[in-house]
Design an enzyme around this catalytic site. Structure first.
Site, PDB file in Angstrom:
ATOM      1  N   HIS A   9       0.835  -1.423   0.019  1.00  0.00           N
ATOM      2  CA  HIS A   9       0.032  -0.069  -0.117  1.00  0.00           C
ATOM      3  C   HIS A   9       0.614   1.269  -0.058  1.00  0.00           C
ATOM      4  CE1 HIS A   9      -3.568  -2.339   1.705  1.00  0.00           C
ATOM      5  NE2 HIS A   9      -3.481  -2.573   0.519  1.00  0.00           N
ATOM      6  N   CYS A  56       4.800  11.802  -7.993  1.00  0.00           N
ATOM      7  CA  CYS A  56       4.497  13.048  -8.550  1.00  0.00           C
ATOM      8  C   CYS A  56       3.373  12.826  -9.622  1.00  0.00           C
ATOM      9  CB  CYS A  56       5.793  13.494  -9.556  1.00  0.00           C
ATOM     10  SG  CYS A  56       5.221  14.896 -10.321  1.00  0.00           S
ATOM     11  N   ASN A 107      -3.483 -12.483  15.827  1.00  0.00           N
ATOM     12  CA  ASN A 107      -4.252 -11.129  16.022  1.00  0.00           C
ATOM     13  C   ASN A 107      -4.630 -10.746  17.208  1.00  0.00           C
ATOM     14  OD1 ASN A 107      -4.810  -8.759  13.979  1.00  0.00           O
ATOM     15  ND2 ASN A 107      -7.047  -9.484  14.922  1.00  0.00           N
TER      16      ASN A 107
END
Ligand code: BV8
Length: 228
Positions: free
Chosen positions: A109, A117, A201
């Protein structure tokens, strides 16, 4: 794990939570101060570039105040043990894996340390606040944006990730809610190619039922326990 096994690890915001970086969806998370549509989409950026650039400037500046935690360090130890047989894919845009010692990190990501740019497509180190509209070092236009993947944009290096998932013997997901695709579907890709699957988790995620094994607890103790 046997000596020739290949492993793919996917991390999410939960691995950085104990370092002091807000997660996205836990109480008080990042998104609660903002609607996702306003800050993490190309449309939101087009609508209000100052809001989006300020949001990302603040997240980048916050990196100076946080440190990697034992979970990041444990994955760096595992990488040294596995050498080229471990691929660490992160959804996170922070640099804590690198600062924790991992050398082969795939930021699917994007990264807060990198600017893109919008004009010429050249990436550069993000050193100045983007909300000050610094010129692109290449084309000099004031068109730098965060080099992060927004909703509706294609995550980076997907071909390399799917290849690694097809070849791995073990897929481990650490600190992610399983709410965002395509990352949330990686466990099914790995399982379909015969890999063992493990979720580490804080609590069951949206995709827990897809994992052969789940261990729950804070990453800074759970990950070193699993690695060591
Ligand atoms: C795309 C970068 C297509 C910016 C982010 C239906 C099916 C399939 C797809 C979609 C669909 N509907 C919509 C989509 C598309 C969309 C999507 O998945 N939406 C969701 C909401 C349904 N996906 C996309 O748009 C992706 N692109 O599909 O492109 C395409 C095809 C062709 C051509 C062009 C395009 C792009 C998605 C990427 C968006 N960008 N971030 C930024 O960071 O600001 S996503 C964002 O969410 C972050 O990257 C984050 O990493 C990611 C996932 O969140 P988590 O990391 O899991 O964090 P979260 O807070 O959710 O959970 C934290 C977890 O940690 C929790 O489980 C918690 O329990 C745990 N935890 C907390 N503390 C601890 C802990 N665990 C351990 N220890 C602790 N101490």
């Amino acid at each position: 794990m046997a000596g020739n096994e290949h492993i793919v690890i996917l991390t999410g915001a939960g691995i950085s939570a104990e370092s002091g970086i807000d997660t996205f969806r836990s109480a008080g998370g990042l998104w609660e101060q903002h609607r996702v549509e306003d800050v993490a989409t190309p449309e939101g950026f087009a609508r209000d570039p100052d809001l989006v650039l300020g949001f990302y400037d603040r997240r980048r500046e916050a990196l100076a105040n946080v440190e990697p935690n034992p979970a990041h360090a444990a994955l760096a130890r595992l990488e040294r043990e596995f050498a080229g047989r471990l691929l660490l894919v992160t959804q996170n845009v922070d640099d804590l894996h690198e600062r924790g010692g991992s050398e082969r990190v795939l930021h699917m990501h994007g990264e807060l340390k990198s600017a893109l740019c919008s004009g010429c497509g050249v990436r550069s180190r993000w050193d100045a606040a983007l909300s000050d509209r610094p010129p692109c070092p290449s084309c000099k236009a004031p068109s730098l944006r965060p080099d992060v993947v927004w909703f509706g944009e294609m995550p980076y290096r997907m071909e390399a990730i799917y290849k690694a998932l097809a070849e791995c013997d073990l897929f481990v997901s650490i600190g992610t809610s399983g709410a965002v695709y395509p990352a949330a579907g990686f466990v099914q890709e790995a399982a379909a190619s015969g890999a063992r699957t493990l979720e580490l988790n804080l609590e069951p995620s949206e995709g827990s039922h897809l994992f052969a094994e789940q261990r729950h607890g804070p990453a800074s103790t759970l990950v070193p326990q699993w690695v060591d």
